[in-house]
Design a protein around this motif. Sequence first.
Motif, mmCIF file in Angstrom:
data_model
loop_
_atom_site.group_PDB
_atom_site.id
_atom_site.type_symbol
_atom_site.label_atom_id
_atom_site.label_comp_id
_atom_site.label_asym_id
_atom_site.label_seq_id
_atom_site.Cartn_x
_atom_site.Cartn_y
_atom_site.Cartn_z
ATOM 1 N N GLY A 103 0.796 -1.229 0.000
ATOM 2 C CA GLY A 103 0.000 0.000 0.000
ATOM 3 C C GLY A 103 0.818 1.264 0.000
ATOM 4 N N LEU A 108 -6.060 -2.147 -3.140
ATOM 5 C CA LEU A 108 -5.807 -0.901 -2.412
ATOM 6 C C LEU A 108 -7.029 0.008 -2.381
ATOM 7 N N HIS A 111 -7.948 1.955 -4.670
ATOM 8 C CA HIS A 111 -7.493 3.250 -5.200
ATOM 9 C C HIS A 111 -8.044 3.415 -6.613
#
Length: 659
Positions: free
Chosen positions: A148, A178, A180
Amino acid sequence: MSEEGRNAEEVRYRALLDLDVSRPEALEALVTGLHDESWRVRRAAADGLVRLPDRMAVVDRLIAVLGERDETGARNAAAEALAGMGASAVQPLVHLLGHPDPDLRKFAADILGQLALPDAEGALVAVLLEDGDLNVRVAAAEALGRVGGRGAAFALERVLSNPEPLLRLSSLESLAALRHPPPLADVVPLLNNPLLKRSAYRVLGLIERTEVVGLVCRGLAASESRSTREAALVALGQHSARMADGARPAMYAAVGEALRRLLGAVSWVASALESGDIEVKTGALVAAAALREPRLAPLVAEVAQEERLVPEVMRTLACFGPETGRELLASMDRLSFPAREAAGQVLVDMVDESFVPELVQMLDWGEVDLKGVAARALGRTGALEAVEPLAGFLSNPELAGVAARALVALSAGFRTRVLQALQASLEQGAQPVVLNALVRVGGTAQLPLVRRIAREASVPLRATAVEVLAAVDPSGGLELARVALVDEAPRVRAAAVRVLGQVGDVSLAPLLQRALADDALEVRLAALEAVGECGAVALAEDLEALVRHPDGAIAFRAVRSLARLGVLRDEVIQHAVAHEDHEVVKAALLAGAASGGGEALGLGLLGHAHWDVRAAAARVLADSGEERLLTSLMNALVSETDALARRALVDAVERLSGR
């Protein structure tokens, strides 16, 4: 393997388990075990290496084993051991990322990913962007999904444009791990790539853009692979979770239109609702809400077995039309208990008077929870025909409460009929909740009946009558409570004491003083609460004497009432802190904190024998905001052995240090 071979394996296995890891020869004995032909022996060796005291020596030796190219089993066992070495292994493995052998660099990246420690992020980013070997870069991309960090996420984004499909695939999966969201423009081209589209849809759901719904719908309507459609479902569930309620109707309309173009959409959504992948289930709930197909309702309800999806299950069922109610009714006896709970809550809002026959039939089913659902639903039908079957359950201890509440709901349209049912039930010795319902429906006109019940009925009804009368007529309730204080039943006397506390004042102190000396514990406990409620400061001395009482329930309430009266003296707090019951100690600690003396108490209780007192002390000290207390908390943390108390101490240290 022969019997002789199995026996020899067991001897080697047990020898490693019994090995004294403090002896100098332990390291080499365990490294030899890594090379054993038996996976059990290799596993025992790996576990033993993690327990050796000289971690750096162990790490160096394990990295040497990684370099033994012809020893596949030993290398894998060494990698497993390194993954258990924690922070000690990070820097040596980071150094190994620069080794000329790409095989060793890949090993290093894989193990750093398993360690998932942020110290490795920078080195793995460099490998991802610069290493000359594709397999090593893929391993670094996968590792960054576990390690991460912002640097990792931005590096993974850069790789999405790389021509190597495996590198883009691993980067997409790590970005999804993640959570993201990459730029939408980087993801859209990947939705058409057969190898990448499934992972691309997964990260698509992380992107907060209105265009996402249209792209997801395109994936749902695709006639190609099931895995792609499931990935689109995952994206749908992720996107929906962040969506405002006002935007949902438009999303449901778009998804419904897309699914209606898909042959067998209802069957496919049904199978997705039964998927073992919770993310697929989440998206399937959104799809079911869009389709509004009643046949899906029981499957939607079953998703409530996943506790964290219960709110979405309720939201989905609420999107369905009235016919869903009949579908749920028909399947109720086949649903799991969590599904019944969810379905029952929604069903109550769906029924009308046409549901009465089915609901009455449901009252005959054996399971109490199903009867409860039927009773609640009958109260919402607004039908006169529901009154009689509900009245039949007013004498049932398990269902009287829900039946009485349902009748109160029906009284809006049929007040006289409901009153007759409640009165008849009381004449036959109904449950106390019926008396509450009667007063709610009939109001003050029922007070003569309540007074009669308070004198003549069973103990539970007499106790309830005292409290019901006080709720409707406070002055009359106090009058009745004075009489009930000498009732032969402790339950009735306790109800009377509660009334004195709730609607009385300080003038009632003499009555409460007598109640504090009652023979029944139930009455004494009620009196302790009532003193604090009505502000009888004159009884503070009586309460102080009870703080030392050996019964923790009495001492606890005495401390709490003194604190409520605002007369809890420091000397009394010290007596409470010395009590054997840890609940009394915690009550004193919290009361002291509220009056400004919690700091000294908390410091003194960090060494208390009971873990939850130590935890409470840590929380009180954290609430003080005093950074100078950090040293005491950290010293306590060093010696703390209880996991929950340690968690409280860690939280306190983090709060006071500003982390």
